[in-house]
Design a protein around this motif. Structure first.
Motif, PDB file in Angstrom:
ATOM      1  N   ASP A 106      -1.891   2.600   4.665  1.00  0.00           N
ATOM      2  CA  ASP A 106      -0.524   2.266   4.264  1.00  0.00           C
ATOM      3  C   ASP A 106       0.091   3.312   3.341  1.00  0.00           C
ATOM      4  O   ASP A 106       1.136   3.070   2.736  1.00  0.00           O
ATOM      5  CB  ASP A 106      -0.490   0.898   3.581  1.00  0.00           C
ATOM      6  N   GLU A 109       3.809   4.390   3.946  1.00  0.00           N
ATOM      7  CA  GLU A 109       4.763   3.336   3.586  1.00  0.00           C
ATOM      8  C   GLU A 109       4.909   3.267   2.072  1.00  0.00           C
ATOM      9  O   GLU A 109       6.014   3.106   1.556  1.00  0.00           O
ATOM     10  CB  GLU A 109       4.276   2.001   4.152  1.00  0.00           C
ATOM     11  N   TYR A 113       8.251   4.003  -0.208  1.00  0.00           N
ATOM     12  CA  TYR A 113       8.772   3.101  -1.231  1.00  0.00           C
ATOM     13  C   TYR A 113       8.997   3.852  -2.543  1.00  0.00           C
ATOM     14  O   TYR A 113       9.981   3.619  -3.245  1.00  0.00           O
ATOM     15  CB  TYR A 113       7.813   1.930  -1.443  1.00  0.00           C
ATOM     16  N   THR A 136       5.929  11.184  10.364  1.00  0.00           N
ATOM     17  CA  THR A 136       6.254  10.340   9.216  1.00  0.00           C
ATOM     18  C   THR A 136       6.421  11.160   7.944  1.00  0.00           C
ATOM     19  O   THR A 136       7.329  10.917   7.141  1.00  0.00           O
ATOM     20  CB  THR A 136       5.145   9.293   8.993  1.00  0.00           C
TER      21      THR A 136
END
Length: 363
Positions: A106, A109, A113, A136
């Motif tokens: 993760d 992600e 954030y 990404t």
């Protein structure tokens, strides 16, 4: 940052620059302690998060003895809570490291954030998983990319225990250059086995996408703790100083941040002054949430765990060991004291002294 740019210019000013360089560590420390007194001290440089202990390599001098993920590593929700706290207290930079941080499923992600909370990102990685995550990674915003190269291609692959590890490291640099990440640093951990390879690495670094090259003597931590054969002799330290002087302009090479105090031993004013900001301008957080002054320090020096207290609370009330004017025996009488203030804190704790003893060997 602005203060870093001003410092680079200040050290080049005749007379004033040398005076500043001679006393920089004392001046910076006094400024930080003044801010702390008035409740205004923040980790201005960065907060480093060791996102996981998991790693696909098993380097013999790894400072964290990385390999398998540790039980109880921070969850995604806990990482988000940390990021929210950092953002609320005005921290601007989060450096994500490991282990190998890109092995955490993760992590992209979580980094996204962090960007959404206005944190600039630094990424410390061996580069192996960068190609697989390229799409990404290109969506994220970084101020720093930091990777390691241990020597010539064959040697690097042997140390890392994987074929093409060297190629992947260079590919990571190239991708982050395409992304226009301003700071792309190659670090080489220097020890007697690879110091002779540095000359041959000059062209490799020059032709790579790195913006700077940092040479860091092995610290007595992690897998290197208690091991023999890693300490540099006086002759090797002198050779390292001469190498950096000779190639500084060609490849922007210098000591790693933890060892720029060696310039004081060499009497080389005009380079970046040394300052250990552990517990003053920066700190680290382990994969399990222990807040420590530096990633080289064991959790026995923890200031607290994020599961017990919030980061702002720990930062405000902890780190007293770093914010007291207590230093190793012999520091106060050292001619270099005002310019280093004890050198690298972790090294002093582990060795009981800086590398001055090796530098002065035989005198």
């Amino acid at each position: 940052m602005l203060c870093e740019a001003l410092e680079r210019k200040a050290v080049k000013i005749p007379v004033l620059g040398r005076l500043y360089w001679k006393n920089a560590a004392s001046l910076k420390r006094a400024f930080c302690l003044c801010l702390h007194h008035f409740g205004m001290l923040k980790p201005f440089t960065f907060v480093l998060w060791l996102a996981t202990n998991r790693c696909n390599f098993s380097c013999p001098f790894c400072e964290l003895s990385s390999g398998e993920a540790r039980p109880g590593e921070l969850s995604r929700e806990e990482a988000h809570k940390l990021i929210g706290d950092l953002s609320a207290m005005g921290v601007k930079r989060l450096v994500v490291s490991g282990g190998e941080p890109l092995m955490r499923q993760d992590i992209c992600e979580i980094m996204a954030y962090a960007n959404s909370r206005n944190l600039q990102l630094g990424l410390v990685t061996n580069g192996w998983h960068v190609p697989a995550l390229e799409r990404t990674l290109r969506t994220l915003h970084f101020f720093l990319y930091f990777t390691s190269i241990d020597g010539a291609p064959e040697y690097h692959d042997r140390v890392r225990g994987a074929k093409k590890a060297f190629v992947r490291a260079l590919q990571g640099l190239e991708l982050f250059a395409e992304m226009r990440v301003p700071a792309r640093i190659v670090n080489t951990v220097v020890h007697p086995e690879n110091i002779r390879q540095l000359e041959g690495m000059v062209e490799i670094i020059r032709n790579s996408a790195a913006t700077s090259w940092r040479l860091t003597p092995v610290c007595n931590v992690g897998r290197a703790e208690g091991a023999t054969g890693y300490d540099l002799s006086k002759a090797q330290l002198s050779r390292l100083v001469d190498f950096i002087k000779e190639h500084r302009n060609a490849v922007n090479v210098d000591f790693g941040e933890s060892h720029t105090y060696l310039w004081r031993l060499a009497g080389a004013a005009g380079v970046k002054p040394f300052f250990c900001g552990a517990g003053l301008t920066r700190c680290s957080i382990t994969s399990e949430g222990e807040v420590i002054g530096c990633q080289w320090i064991s959790t026995s020096f923890s200031e607290g765990n994020l599961r017990d207290r919030s980061f702002p609370q720990i930062w405000k009330d902890g780190f007293t060991r770093f914010r007291k004017n207590e230093f190793q025996r012999g520091c106060f009488d050292c001619v270099h004291f005002d310019g280093c203030r004890g050198g690298c804190w972790a090294e002093m704790k582990k060795r009981g002294a800086c590398l001055k003893s090796a530098w002065n060997e035989g005198e």
